[in-house]
Write a protein that holds these residues in place. Sequence first.
Motif, PDB file in Angstrom:
ATOM      1  N   LEU A  78       0.829  -1.167  -0.022  1.00 52.83           N
ATOM      2  CA  LEU A  78       0.006   0.083   0.032  1.00 52.83           C
ATOM      3  C   LEU A  78       0.644   1.184   0.170  1.00 52.83           C
ATOM      4  CD1 LEU A  78      -2.472  -1.127   2.588  1.00 52.83           C
ATOM      5  CD2 LEU A  78      -2.583  -1.542  -0.007  1.00 52.83           C
ATOM      6  N   GLY A  79       0.412   2.263  -0.635  1.00 50.30           N
ATOM      7  CA  GLY A  79       1.138   3.487  -0.702  1.00 50.30           C
ATOM      8  C   GLY A  79       0.347   4.896  -0.624  1.00 50.30           C
ATOM      9  N   TYR A  80       0.845   5.885  -0.882  1.00 50.90           N
ATOM     10  CA  TYR A  80       0.377   7.269  -0.829  1.00 50.90           C
ATOM     11  C   TYR A  80       1.100   8.168  -1.788  1.00 50.90           C
ATOM     12  CZ  TYR A  80      -1.171  11.867   0.894  1.00 50.90           C
ATOM     13  OH  TYR A  80      -1.642  12.966   1.224  1.00 50.90           O
ATOM     14  N   SER A  81       0.131   8.901  -2.467  1.00 45.13           N
ATOM     15  CA  SER A  81       0.741  10.040  -3.446  1.00 45.13           C
ATOM     16  C   SER A  81       0.492  11.385  -2.631  1.00 45.13           C
ATOM     17  CB  SER A  81      -0.181   9.807  -4.765  1.00 45.13           C
ATOM     18  OG  SER A  81       0.156  10.892  -5.683  1.00 45.13           O
ATOM     19  N   GLY A  99      -2.872  13.052  -3.768  1.00 48.65           N
ATOM     20  CA  GLY A  99      -3.529  13.189  -2.523  1.00 48.65           C
ATOM     21  C   GLY A  99      -4.224  11.959  -2.218  1.00 48.65           C
ATOM     22  N   ARG A 100      -3.912  10.851  -2.733  1.00 44.10           N
ATOM     23  CA  ARG A 100      -4.743   9.544  -2.472  1.00 44.10           C
ATOM     24  C   ARG A 100      -3.949   8.478  -2.056  1.00 44.10           C
ATOM     25  NH1 ARG A 100      -9.806   9.088  -5.598  1.00 44.10           N
ATOM     26  NH2 ARG A 100     -10.083  10.876  -6.958  1.00 44.10           N
ATOM     27  N   VAL A 101      -4.486   7.539  -1.263  1.00 47.10           N
ATOM     28  CA  VAL A 101      -3.965   6.298  -0.468  1.00 47.10           C
ATOM     29  C   VAL A 101      -4.121   5.496  -1.954  1.00 47.10           C
ATOM     30  CG1 VAL A 101      -4.025   6.559   1.854  1.00 47.10           C
ATOM     31  CG2 VAL A 101      -5.759   5.791   0.457  1.00 47.10           C
ATOM     32  N   LEU A 102      -3.006   4.556  -2.083  1.00 47.26           N
ATOM     33  CA  LEU A 102      -2.876   3.613  -3.189  1.00 47.26           C
ATOM     34  C   LEU A 102      -2.971   2.183  -2.877  1.00 47.26           C
ATOM     35  CD1 LEU A 102      -0.490   5.985  -5.251  1.00 47.26           C
ATOM     36  CD2 LEU A 102      -3.049   5.386  -5.895  1.00 47.26           C
ATOM     37  N   PHE A 103      -3.804   1.316  -3.950  1.00 51.24           N
ATOM     38  CA  PHE A 103      -3.650   0.006  -3.654  1.00 51.24           C
ATOM     39  C   PHE A 103      -3.259  -0.530  -4.866  1.00 51.24           C
ATOM     40  CE2 PHE A 103      -7.235   1.813  -1.073  1.00 51.24           C
ATOM     41  CZ  PHE A 103      -7.182   0.921  -0.010  1.00 51.24           C
ATOM     42  N   PRO A 104      -1.857  -1.097  -4.942  1.00 49.03           N
ATOM     43  CA  PRO A 104      -1.482  -1.594  -6.307  1.00 49.03           C
ATOM     44  C   PRO A 104      -2.227  -2.726  -6.716  1.00 49.03           C
ATOM     45  CG  PRO A 104       0.223  -1.317  -4.621  1.00 49.03           C
ATOM     46  CD  PRO A 104      -0.889  -1.134  -3.932  1.00 49.03           C
ATOM     47  N   ILE A 105      -2.561  -2.821  -8.036  1.00 50.99           N
ATOM     48  CA  ILE A 105      -3.451  -4.260  -8.385  1.00 50.99           C
ATOM     49  C   ILE A 105      -2.409  -4.960  -9.241  1.00 50.99           C
ATOM     50  CG2 ILE A 105      -5.340  -4.841  -9.945  1.00 50.99           C
ATOM     51  CD1 ILE A 105      -6.277  -1.923  -9.669  1.00 50.99           C
ATOM     52  N   GLN A 106      -2.258  -6.021  -8.792  1.00 51.64           N
ATOM     53  CA  GLN A 106      -1.205  -7.107  -9.425  1.00 51.64           C
ATOM     54  C   GLN A 106      -1.785  -8.192 -10.203  1.00 51.64           C
ATOM     55  OE1 GLN A 106       0.174  -7.784  -5.282  1.00 51.64           O
ATOM     56  NE2 GLN A 106       2.357  -7.182  -6.033  1.00 51.64           N
ATOM     57  N   SER A 107      -0.982  -8.727 -11.000  1.00 53.31           N
ATOM     58  CA  SER A 107      -1.277  -9.979 -11.791  1.00 53.31           C
ATOM     59  C   SER A 107      -1.096 -11.199 -11.098  1.00 53.31           C
ATOM     60  CB  SER A 107      -0.491 -10.038 -13.108  1.00 53.31           C
ATOM     61  OG  SER A 107       0.827 -10.372 -12.769  1.00 53.31           O
ATOM     62  N   MET A 108      -1.544 -12.244 -11.590  1.00 55.00           N
ATOM     63  CA  MET A 108      -1.364 -13.563 -10.820  1.00 55.00           C
ATOM     64  C   MET A 108       0.069 -13.915 -10.581  1.00 55.00           C
ATOM     65  SD  MET A 108      -3.192 -17.082 -11.452  1.00 55.00           S
ATOM     66  CE  MET A 108      -4.840 -16.680 -11.594  1.00 55.00           C
ATOM     67  N   SER A 109       1.072 -13.277 -11.276  1.00 49.29           N
ATOM     68  CA  SER A 109       2.326 -13.355 -10.986  1.00 49.29           C
ATOM     69  C   SER A 109       3.202 -12.360 -10.103  1.00 49.29           C
ATOM     70  CB  SER A 109       3.130 -13.634 -12.370  1.00 49.29           C
ATOM     71  OG  SER A 109       3.267 -12.344 -13.075  1.00 49.29           O
ATOM     72  N   PHE A 159      -3.474   0.698 -10.478  1.00 44.85           N
ATOM     73  CA  PHE A 159      -3.651   1.315  -9.245  1.00 44.85           C
ATOM     74  C   PHE A 159      -5.090   1.623  -9.054  1.00 44.85           C
ATOM     75  CE2 PHE A 159       0.891   2.012 -10.266  1.00 44.85           C
ATOM     76  CZ  PHE A 159       1.452   1.577  -8.827  1.00 44.85           C
ATOM     77  N   GLY A 160      -5.541   1.432  -7.596  1.00 44.95           N
ATOM     78  CA  GLY A 160      -6.765   1.880  -7.045  1.00 44.95           C
ATOM     79  C   GLY A 160      -6.419   2.975  -6.224  1.00 44.95           C
ATOM     80  N   GLY A 161      -6.922   4.115  -6.302  1.00 45.57           N
ATOM     81  CA  GLY A 161      -6.657   5.109  -5.426  1.00 45.57           C
ATOM     82  C   GLY A 161      -7.737   5.872  -4.630  1.00 45.57           C
ATOM     83  N   ARG A 162      -7.928   5.857  -3.276  1.00 44.05           N
ATOM     84  CA  ARG A 162      -8.897   6.389  -2.446  1.00 44.05           C
ATOM     85  C   ARG A 162      -8.442   7.762  -1.880  1.00 44.05           C
ATOM     86  NH1 ARG A 162     -11.890   7.439   2.055  1.00 44.05           N
ATOM     87  NH2 ARG A 162     -13.642   6.393   2.533  1.00 44.05           N
ATOM     88  N   ILE A 163      -9.487   8.859  -2.124  1.00 43.54           N
ATOM     89  CA  ILE A 163      -9.237  10.234  -1.696  1.00 43.54           C
ATOM     90  C   ILE A 163      -9.502  10.200  -0.139  1.00 43.54           C
ATOM     91  CG2 ILE A 163     -11.656  11.047  -2.032  1.00 43.54           C
ATOM     92  CD1 ILE A 163     -10.098  13.630  -3.335  1.00 43.54           C
ATOM     93  N   LEU A 164      -9.006  11.151   0.495  1.00 50.98           N
ATOM     94  CA  LEU A 164      -9.212  11.090   1.867  1.00 50.98           C
ATOM     95  C   LEU A 164      -9.688  12.588   2.480  1.00 50.98           C
ATOM     96  CD1 LEU A 164      -5.645   9.643   3.076  1.00 50.98           C
ATOM     97  CD2 LEU A 164      -7.829   8.449   2.707  1.00 50.98           C
ATOM     98  N   THR A 165     -10.034  13.488   1.252  1.00 55.13           N
ATOM     99  CA  THR A 165     -10.528  14.794   1.679  1.00 55.13           C
ATOM    100  C   THR A 165     -12.130  14.560   1.300  1.00 55.13           C
ATOM    101  OG1 THR A 165     -10.234  15.569  -0.506  1.00 55.13           O
ATOM    102  CG2 THR A 165      -8.491  15.824   1.080  1.00 55.13           C
TER     103      THR A 165
END
Length: 651
Positions: free
Chosen positions: A157-160, A200-210, A216-222
């Motif tokens: 998980l990450g943050y931009s 300004g979003r927290v990030l969820f990297p979307i990975q392949s089966m390997s 990425f999926g990003g959620r805004i916090l404001t």
Amino acid sequence: MISKSSIDQVYEVSRLEEVIGDFVQLKKAGSNFKGLSPFSDERSPSFVVSPVKQIWKDFSSGKGGNVVAFLMEHEHFTYPEAIKYLAKKYNIEIEETIQSDEQKQEQDKRESLYLVSEFASKYFQNILHNTDQGKAIGLSYFKERGFTLETIKKFDLGYSLDQWSGFTDEALKKGYKLEFLEATGLTIVKESKRFDRFKGRVLFPIQSMSGRVLGFGGRILTNDKKAAKYLNSPESDLYHKSKVLYGIYNAKQSIAKEDNCYLVEGYTDVIQFYQTGIKNVVSSSGTALTSDQIRLINRLTKNITVLFDGDAAGMRASLRGIDLILEQGMNVKVCTFPEGEDPDSFAKSNTLEELTKYLEDNAQDFIQFKASVLYEGAKNDPIKKAETIRDIVNSIAKIPDRIKTEIYIQECARIMDISEEVLFSTLAQITNKDQNSGSKGPETPKAFEVVKNTPTVKKVDVQYTLERKIIEILLLYGDRTEDFEDLILKENEKGQLELEPVVQQSKVFEKVFLDLQEDEMEFLNPMFKDIYFAIIETLNQNPEFKIESIINTIHPDLASEITSILMEDERYELSDWERNNIFPKTKVDSVPQLVSETILTLRCFLIDQKVLNYQQQTLQNRAEVNRDILEEVKDYSGLKMLLARKLNRAL
């Protein structure tokens, strides 16, 4: 470039069944493993893995090869990527020459997109863990959701930063091209301006089966009402939202092991379940469930449990997804949570034992679920009740298995208090309507109706078949030493020629090579010709012959053909007759006979071709019948009679 010693080490350590087992659910089948094809939509397993030969074959698509070929086909890896993936899996340190800037620029677009996505993932993780803004905003949010530091790192998980071009500027500074930043959707370019998509979003990297980062999926916090709460990467050469499942990389082994997959809606649902201890869970990332996503699960298990929150409107909207699952021939159960709860909140507030027990007690059959959702508002209205029953039968009609269909009809009749006859009649109407709708082609024949078809018989290419058989013999038995009985022409006391048996011991490949050379017989098929000389050369240089030594070094197209030949032999192997005290003779018991018959049959075929050519020449020049040609034909006919005696065949 990766050094040859590193490549050899990777091949030596890698176990094909382990690698493929990460992507496909395999079951033991004799000395081999079988599973559903990961390359096509099928319901009966035709994907075979041979641990002994370290090769695989997919009979539904025709693909096959070694461990590297599988990764290149399944994950679209380049050859170096596949080697690196295996090296990482088996903790092998590979020797690699440093690539120049020019070599980096020559890498294809797809690889460049992967590199940009992987850089972005690491960059966002670094911002989350090592900057004041990342810790204060992003990390605090994840911890408020109840995620531990270990879980946060497990899912990368990450943050931009809340800056217009913080990520883009850093990526350009590191040498990544703007065209690839734009192509992945990480950077939005408008005229002369460029800015970060996930600002300004927290990030969820979307990975392949390997495990490769696709998007990425990003959620805004404001509380910005103009901005979308969740934002996904746009469609790209890497990311197709209808074909990926969030969490599949971390869940694949648990799904195969548990033989069940929990399907949820959101990123945090997956993470919270995983953290609680239930790891066989994936998410459709907020999009409507698709057939491609279901097929992804189908490679690992036939069982899906769909988890819904207590929102009745949301449940109704998701019923279509259940029909899609049924169409794929899978078993589906549904579990709902108390009103006001979702998988994330419920898992957060319960222990693993409590969550597991709740899922076991509340997972219900899709008919019971549909009845409970749809019947509630229709129980006092006969028309609505009839519509509800028809809706359930519509779902049952999607199931390809007729036995399951009948059982579900019986269950529906019991729950809805209606006769089975009516339901079966309705099912027949729906099925016939589906078959006939939009179809202008020939009608489906009725049961027991005789359909007369004139079969088109495909002409057998005899030389192709015999050349392929010679390759098969060399692959399976080329290094064996056998006693070959040959019939030699000798003059008897009366001066007549007779066939006298002579036994000679030699390697199979030497026997084949010398017999073909003696008659100056050459392979017409260029692929078989290349494989033939590769095998002969390998056997000459390496007495301890291994199939892998050819497959791992030969051109991929040739390797695929070798795999087809070898696995075809496995496919048509006899069943375990020994259990019934029946002991059939195996090919190994009659290798000398197989070699001799194949070579002699090829000789007979070539003689026929030669005589046919002479016939055509004679027909074209009727006025000038060449006596030499007639003598040649007579000699060839005599030779063929001699070969027929060797083969014990009547002509």
